[in-house]
Scaffold this active site. Structure first.
Site, PDB file in Angstrom:
ATOM      1  N   ASP A  78     -10.951   2.129  -2.327  1.00 39.54           N
ATOM      2  CA  ASP A  78     -11.151   3.559  -2.104  1.00 39.54           C
ATOM      3  C   ASP A  78     -11.936   4.232  -3.231  1.00 39.54           C
ATOM      4  O   ASP A  78     -12.132   5.454  -3.192  1.00 39.54           O
ATOM      5  CB  ASP A  78      -9.797   4.265  -1.960  1.00 39.54           C
ATOM      6  CG  ASP A  78      -9.132   3.992  -0.621  1.00 39.54           C
ATOM      7  OD1 ASP A  78      -9.854   3.721   0.358  1.00 39.54           O
ATOM      8  OD2 ASP A  78      -7.897   4.050  -0.551  1.00 39.54           O
TER       9      ASP A  78
ATOM     10  N   ASP B  34       0.827  -1.199   0.000  1.00 42.24           N
ATOM     11  CA  ASP B  34       0.000   0.000   0.000  1.00 42.24           C
ATOM     12  C   ASP B  34       0.867   1.258   0.000  1.00 42.24           C
ATOM     13  O   ASP B  34       1.915   1.302   0.648  1.00 42.24           O
ATOM     14  CB  ASP B  34      -0.899  -0.035   1.243  1.00 42.24           C
ATOM     15  CG  ASP B  34      -1.702   1.224   1.433  1.00 42.24           C
ATOM     16  OD1 ASP B  34      -2.481   1.567   0.540  1.00 42.24           O
ATOM     17  OD2 ASP B  34      -1.548   1.861   2.499  1.00 42.24           O
TER      18      ASP B  34
ATOM     19  N   GLU C 227       1.533  -0.504  -5.085  1.00 49.67           N
ATOM     20  CA  GLU C 227       0.423   0.440  -5.288  1.00 49.67           C
ATOM     21  C   GLU C 227       1.032   1.828  -5.492  1.00 49.67           C
ATOM     22  O   GLU C 227       1.217   2.603  -4.563  1.00 49.67           O
ATOM     23  CB  GLU C 227      -0.508   0.404  -4.072  1.00 49.67           C
ATOM     24  CG  GLU C 227      -1.791   1.225  -4.255  1.00 49.67           C
ATOM     25  CD  GLU C 227      -1.703   2.592  -3.620  1.00 49.67           C
ATOM     26  OE1 GLU C 227      -1.546   3.574  -4.391  1.00 49.67           O
ATOM     27  OE2 GLU C 227      -1.791   2.694  -2.396  1.00 49.67           O
TER      28      GLU C 227
END
Length: 493
Positions: free
Chosen positions: A391, A291, A338
Site C-alpha cells: 500500500d 492483515d 500487521e
C-alpha cells in the site's frame, strides 16, 4: 535469528502470457532469493481476485487464483498444446498486467486443460476433492451460479438461491454439474502447482510468508455459505461495513465495503470459522501475516450505503479470545501481526498478549502525517521491519512524492546519499536495524519509483498491475544483496 526477505507477489513475476504465474519465473525468483542470502519470500493473498482486481477482495478465502496457474506447466503435463495459448494476444506490456484481457481470454484456455484433466483424472484428484470437501463444493457451485447469472453478485440472485434453499441448491447442482466440475478441476490444478512451487522454495531454504486478509468480500462464497457469521439484515445485506476513519492520508477515510463479522455468534462456537481458516492458511504457507490486526481489538464500522467513511464508529472486536482459541486448536504458529493504522492501548495490549511480532514501516518513520513510532532506534528485536508495503510507494516513489520536510528528515537521519542511491540507503537501514526480520519490496531492490507502486488505497483502477521485466533479478544484484546480508548478520546459508 536475524533474517531477511523480499515482498514480491506472484502476479508481478515476468511472463509472456500476461501475468506472473507459478512456473519457471517463480522458480527463478526462488533461485535469486537463495543466491541473495534471503530466507523469506512474502506474497500477497493468492486467492481469486474479484471486483477491482484486488487480492484483498476475493470470491473465496480458501481458493487459489486461476490466473496464477502456469500454462507452460500445463503443457508439460499434457493438458495443453503450445498452440492453444502461445498464439494468443494477451494485450499486456512486459511491466503491466491487463486484467481485462485475462478475464476475456484465460478461461477458454483453462477449460481445455480441465476437460483433458477430467477425462482421465489422476488418483490425486479424488484425494484433493475429499481433503477440501469443507469448502470446495460450495465454491464450485458459487462460481458456476455466478457464471449462470452473468457474473452478478449473489445478493442479486433469485431468493431461493440467495437463501440457499435446499431444493434450489440441489437443482442447481444438477443443472450446473459440468461447470462445477470445471471449477473444482481448476482448483486442483492450482494447488498442484502451488505445492510444487512451495516444495521447490523450501528445498532452496526459502520459506514463504502468506497473507490473511482480515475481511472477506461481500460477493464471496464465504458470506453466501455462512451468512450467520456476518452482520447482515433480514435481506442478507450488511448492516454496517468495514473501513478506516479519516486521517492524515485521507480526509474522508477509506470505505472498504466488506461485511463485518458477527463476533458474538462466532464466540458461541469457539471461533470455529476462524480456527478453520487459520488451520488451512498455516498449512498453505510457512509463516502468516495477519492483515489489519488492530481490527481484532476494535474495528471501524460504517453504516451500509454510505459513500465515504466519515459516518463510522468504533466497535469492540473479539480480542485475545480469538487467538487463544486458534492456539488451543493449532498450537503456536509463526505469525506476523500487521499492527499499523490508528493504534490505541487496547491494540498494543492485544499484540503483547498474542506474542506476535508487530510491523515497522520505515517510510512511516519520516511521514509527518503518521505520527507513529517507526524510527529504527526505537525498534524492539521482536518485530518485522519493512521499507514499505504493497500500500506504500516504492522508496524512490516516496522520494518523488513526499513533502520536502519529510524527505529532509530522512536524508539527515539515515543518512542518505545520491551516490549510494536513496533506495539502497533506506534498505540498508532496515537490514542494519535490530528487527529480527527485515523485508524489502522487490521494486526497491530494482530502484523503481512511483510507476511501480502496487496499490494506492481508496482508489479503483490501475492497481495490482506492476510486473518486473525479464532478467532484472540477475547474478550481480543477488551478489550485491548477499554482501549486505553478510555485513548485517542476516545471511541465510
Amino acid at each position: 535469528m536475524r533474517a531477511s526477505g523480499v515482498l514480491m507477489h506472484l502476479s508481478s513475476l515476468p511472463s509472456p502470457y500476461g501475468v506472473g504465474t507459478m512456473g519457471a519465473a517463480a522458480r527463478a525468483f526462488v533461485d535469486f532469493l537463495a543466491a541473495a542470502g534471503q530466507r523469506y519470500w512474502q506474497l500477497l493473498p493468492i486467492c481469486p481476485t474479484s471486483y477491482g482486481d484486488s487480492p484483498y477482495q476475493s470470491f473465496s478465502t480458501y481458493a487459489g487464483n486461476p490466473y496464477l496457474i502456469d500454462l507452460d506447466a500445463l503443457a508439460e503435463d499434457g493438458l495443453l498444446t503450445p498452440e492453444e495459448y502461445q498464439t494468443i494476444d494477451w494485450e499486456s506490456t512486459p511491466d503491466r498486467v491487463n486484467y481485462g484481457a485475462l478475464y476475456r481470454k484465460r478461461w477458454a484456455v483453462l477449460r481445455k486443460a480441465c476437460d483433458r484433466l477430467l477425462q482421465n483424472p489422476p488418483p490425486a484428484y479424488a484425494d484433493f476433492c475429499a481433503d477440501n470437501a469443507f469448502w470446495l463444493p460450495d465454491y464450485a457451485l458459487f462460481m458456476a451460479l455466478k457464471d449462470e447469472h452473468g457474473g452478478r453478485a449473489w445478493t442479486e440472485w433469485e431468493p431461493a438461491l440467495r437463501r440457499r434453499d435446499p431444493a434450489a441448491l440441489d437443482a442447481a447442482r444438477a443443472r450446473c454439474a459440468e461447470a462445477i466440475a470445471f471449477w473444482q478441476g481448476v482448483q486442483y490444478l492450482f494447488f498442484a502447482q502451488w505445492r510444487a512451487l512451495k516444495d521447490y522454495a523450501n528445498g532452496r531454504g526459502i520459506r514463504i510468508i502468506g497473507d490473511l486478509p482480515i475481511y472477506v468480500a461481500a460477493d464471496s462464497v464465504d458470506v453466501w455459505s455462512t451468512p450467520e457469521a456476518f452482520q447482515l439484515d433480514e435481506n442478507l445485506l450488511p448492516t454496517e461495513v468495514a473501513g478506516c476513519p479519516p486521517d492524515g492520508f485521507s480526509a474522508t477515510g477509506q470505505l472498504w465495503g466488506n461485511p463485518l463479522y458477527n463476533w458474538d455468534a462466532m464466540a458461541r462456537d469457539g471461533y470455529a470459522w476462524w480456527v478453520q481458516r487459520f488451520r488451512v492458511l498455516c498449512r498453505t504457507y510457512d509463516m502468516l501475516r495477519i492483515d489489519h490486526f488492530r481490527g481484532f481489538a476494535g474495528y471501524y464500522a460504517i453504516p451500509y450505503g454510505q459513500t465515504d467513511a466519515c459516518g463510522g464508529r468504533w466497535r469492540q472486536g473479539p480480542g485475545i479470545a480469538l487467538f487463544r482459541a486458534v492456539e488451543q486448536a493449532l498450537g503456536k504458529q509463526p505469525i506476523i501481526a500487521e499492527d499499523l493504522g490508528f493504534l490505541t492501548d487496547d491494540v498494543r495490549e492485544l499484540l503483547h498478549q498474542s506474542g506476535y511480532p508487530g510491523m515497522k514501516v520505515l517510510e512511516f518513520a519520516f511521514d509527518s502525517r503518521d505520527g507513529g513510532d517507526y524510527l529504527p532506534h526505537t525498534y524492539p528485536r521482536h518485530c518485522v521491519v519493512y521499507t514499505g508495503t504493497h500500500d506504500n510507494e516504492p522508496i524512490n516513489g516516496w522520494f518523488q512524492t513526499a513533502p520536502a520536510p519529510d524527505i529532509a528528515h530522512a536524508l539527515e537521519y539515515l543518512p542518505l546519499t545520491k551516490e549510494e542511491g536513496y533506495h539502497w540507503g533506506m534498505m540498508r537501514a532496515a537490514w542494519a536495524s535490530v528487527a529480527d526480520l527485515a523485508v524489502v519490496q522487490a521494486q526497491d531492490l530494482l530502484g523503481l519509483g512511483h510507476e511501480a507502486r502496487m496499490n494506492t488505497p481508496s482508489t479503483l483502477g490501475g492497481n495490482w498491475c506492476w510486473r518486473a521485466l525479464p532478467g532484472v533479478f540477475d547474478e550481480a544484484l543477488a551478489a550485491k544483496v548477499r554482501r549486505q546480508m553478510e555485513l548485517y548478520g542476516r545471511l541465510n546459508g
